[in-house]
Design a protein around this motif. Structure first.
Motif, PDB file in Angstrom:
ATOM      1  N   HIS A 185      11.624  40.788  27.586  1.00 48.23           N
ATOM      2  CA  HIS A 185      12.703  40.060  28.247  1.00 48.23           C
ATOM      3  C   HIS A 185      13.066  40.674  29.596  1.00 48.23           C
ATOM      4  O   HIS A 185      13.137  41.902  29.744  1.00 48.23           O
ATOM      5  N   VAL A 186      13.328  39.805  30.554  1.00 49.63           N
ATOM      6  CA  VAL A 186      13.917  40.194  31.836  1.00 49.63           C
ATOM      7  C   VAL A 186      15.090  39.268  32.085  1.00 49.63           C
ATOM      8  O   VAL A 186      14.983  38.058  31.846  1.00 49.63           O
ATOM      9  N   THR A 187      16.225  39.799  32.519  1.00 50.32           N
ATOM     10  CA  THR A 187      17.398  38.972  32.791  1.00 50.32           C
ATOM     11  C   THR A 187      17.858  39.202  34.224  1.00 50.32           C
ATOM     12  O   THR A 187      17.997  40.347  34.668  1.00 50.32           O
ATOM     13  N   GLU A 188      18.104  38.104  34.935  1.00 46.39           N
ATOM     14  CA  GLU A 188      18.623  38.161  36.301  1.00 46.39           C
ATOM     15  C   GLU A 188      19.973  37.443  36.349  1.00 46.39           C
ATOM     16  O   GLU A 188      20.229  36.527  35.555  1.00 46.39           O
ATOM     17  N   PHE A 189      20.822  37.862  37.280  1.00 47.46           N
ATOM     18  CA  PHE A 189      22.186  37.341  37.356  1.00 47.46           C
ATOM     19  C   PHE A 189      22.484  36.855  38.775  1.00 47.46           C
ATOM     20  O   PHE A 189      21.948  37.379  39.750  1.00 47.46           O
ATOM     21  N   VAL A 190      23.383  35.867  38.857  1.00 53.75           N
ATOM     22  CA  VAL A 190      23.876  35.420  40.149  1.00 53.75           C
ATOM     23  C   VAL A 190      25.293  34.886  39.956  1.00 53.75           C
ATOM     24  O   VAL A 190      25.570  34.176  38.992  1.00 53.75           O
ATOM     25  N   THR A 191      26.205  35.273  40.861  1.00 49.58           N
ATOM     26  CA  THR A 191      27.595  34.799  40.833  1.00 49.58           C
ATOM     27  C   THR A 191      27.772  33.774  41.938  1.00 49.58           C
ATOM     28  O   THR A 191      27.402  34.028  43.099  1.00 49.58           O
ATOM     29  N   ILE A 192      28.335  32.624  41.589  1.00 47.95           N
ATOM     30  CA  ILE A 192      28.373  31.511  42.540  1.00 47.95           C
ATOM     31  C   ILE A 192      29.738  30.833  42.541  1.00 47.95           C
ATOM     32  O   ILE A 192      30.541  30.964  41.614  1.00 47.95           O
TER      33      ILE A 192
END
Length: 504
Positions: free
Chosen positions: A299-306
């Motif tokens: 697993h790889v998890t990426e995040f972004v706040t928008i």
């Protein structure tokens, strides 16, 4: 009284109500012995590892026996109900579920035996055909012409009959091997030894504690051994409860009386401080799937706040649109549409890993899964061919999916074949998370809570509606570039929803 013939009785077996399921738990019976049923009538509700399902009976007739009580886990293929289809009223119904024994066993009920067992002289030289058949059946190896019964309860002969557990003339008990050997060695009538009734967690507890379930006195309904019975067996028994030597001859063996609470020492710990919940059904399947996924797919998890202020404004406008009247319109609808657009722009994300063939399988359709928390556990039903639906159609499908899941009526078919999933942790006030992939899928999008926060908008700090998205993906087939593109596309659409038109 007319006798019910074997030919007139149809046995309804536990079906495989979902692809590849091996067992199901009987939640509720809707009929009782003696009730008249018709073809297609629902007779019980069962819970599988995927859903709760109502089972219709395929016969017309009269219920003669319910083979298992509510709360019992039954293997697929086992008979659960007997129906007399002869149209007559013959045959007394069996009022309670009972254990199965070989049909040829030399144990007669009072109706079959004209006198008590002790009044029948033994004739070693001229054994009845039933006794010979019983010996031949006992000599068969396990698995020869037999079929499984309850999970962990061993096997029973494929040709079986039902009989009351208790009778005025004879009672069959679970006899320890030492007592059985003594009976057989002294010429006593061999006792029919049943496999003790206990659920799998209780069997594991007994194994861990080194307790032989055949020596445990059951206190549960229908002779089922409970956890307390196993713990009581570990404690030293009081002298009054010790079994006395068996005298010769012994024509029959009866069930030992259940010890009084004073005769069984209480466990040394306070059981009221803990509650144990059996892991079964949906929770059991979810646990196994998540462990398998977490330790199979890297697993790889990426995040972004928008900033999703514009998306929320569009949601309010759509609620007033006449084409969306009566439909569930909320941020999840537009997030789902945004993900579908991102998948169309980056089709490689909608794929699975075929370990056996060592191939990446790219799907040219999207079955959009929506993770739903229900009283029965986490369910992930999916919207079939979500990529081909209009916005009103998608809204209708989402509404039906959520309502069905909350009512516990999600079918196994609705949870199969998913390709990509959305999980909304924001409804619990959670900002974000690292979701685990649904088995067989390569990506899952988590939506965090939408909150009013200070945000730089057009060069000024203003209060804006802000959320965090998290995308987990299988790094065997999705590299960082592809995962980042998909997450960036979803974020761009939710910040500027007009892209649903320009990109869609």
């Amino acid at each position: 009284m007319t006798t019910m013939t074997e030919a007139s009785v149809r046995e309804f077996k536990m079906p495989d109500v979902g692809e590849g399921l091996t067992e199901a738990e009987i939640l509720k019976w809707y009929v009782q012995p003696g009730d008249t049923v018709t073809d297609g009538q629902v007779v019980c509700e069962v819970e599988t590892a995927k859903a709760a399902v109502e089972l219709p009976i395929p016969y017309d007739g009269v219920v003669r026996a319910l083979h298992f009580p509510e709360g019992t886990t039954v293997d697929v293929g086992m008979s659960i109900i007997a129906v007399d289809v002869s149209g007559g009223a013959g045959g007394a119904p069996v009022a309670a579920p009972v254990a199965e024994v070989p049909a040829q066993a030399a144990v007669q009920t009072p109706a079959q035996a004209p006198a008590a067992p002790q009044e029948q002289p033994q004739a070693p030289q001229a054994e009845a055909p039933q006794a010979e058949a019983a010996k031949a059946e006992a000599a068969k190896p396990v698995g020869s012409g037999r079929q499984p019964v309850l999970v962990g309860y061993g096997v029973a002969a494929s040709s079986t009959k039902r009989r009351p557990r208790k009778g005025p003339e004879i009672a069959v008990s679970r006899v320890p091997d030492t007592v059985q050997a003594e009976l057989n060695g002294h010429g006593g009538a061999p006792a029919v030894r049943e496999r003790p009734l206990a659920k799998p967690p209780v069997r594991k507890l007994a194994k861990d504690l080194g307790v032989d379930l055949a020596t445990v006195v059951p206190s549960g309904p229908d002779g089922i051994i409970t956890r307390e019975d196993v713990h009581a067996a570990v404690a030293p028994a009081a002298p009054a409860t010790q079994a006395a030597p068996v005298a010769e001859p012994v024509p029959q063996v009866t069930q030992a009386p259940v010890p009084t609470p004073a005769a069984v020492p209480a466990p040394s710990y306070d059981t009221a401080r803990e509650t144990r919940v059996p892991v079964k059904g949906v929770r059991k399947a979810t646990a196994a799937a998540m462990v398998g996924s977490a330790f199979t797919a890297p697993h790889v998890t990426e995040f972004v706040t928008i900033d999703v202020t514009r998306t929320l404004k569009l949601v309010e406008e759509l609620k007033q649109d006449k084409d969306m009247q009566g439909l569930r319109v909320n941020p999840l609808l537009l997030i789902a549409r945004a993900l579908l657009v991102a998948v169309r722009r980056n089709p490689e994300i909608n794929a699975s890993w075929d370990e056996a063939a060592q191939e990446i399988v790219v799907k040219h359709y999207v079955n959009l899964g929506i993770a739903a928390a229900t009283p029965r556990g986490l369910l992930v039903p999916n919207i079939k061919d979500a990529h081909a639906k209009t916005l009103p159609q998608l809204a209708e499908s989402l509404g039906e999916l959520v309502s069905t899941a909350r009512e516990g009526r999600t079918s196994p078919a609705a949870m199969q074949g998913g390709t990509v999933t959305i999980t909304n942790v924001g409804v619990f006030g959670v900002d974000t998370g690292t979701p685990i992939l649904n088995p067989g899928e390569s990506a899952i999008l988590a939506i965090g809570a939408i909150k009013l926060q200070p945000w730089v908008h057009k060069g000024k700090v203003k209060p804006r509606q802000v959320t965090t998205l998290a995308l987990s993906f299988d790094h065997r087939l999705v590299d960082g570039e592809l995962g980042s593109k998909v997450l960036a596309d979803v974020a761009a659409i939710l910040e500027q929803p007009r892209k649903l038109i320009t990109w869609g």
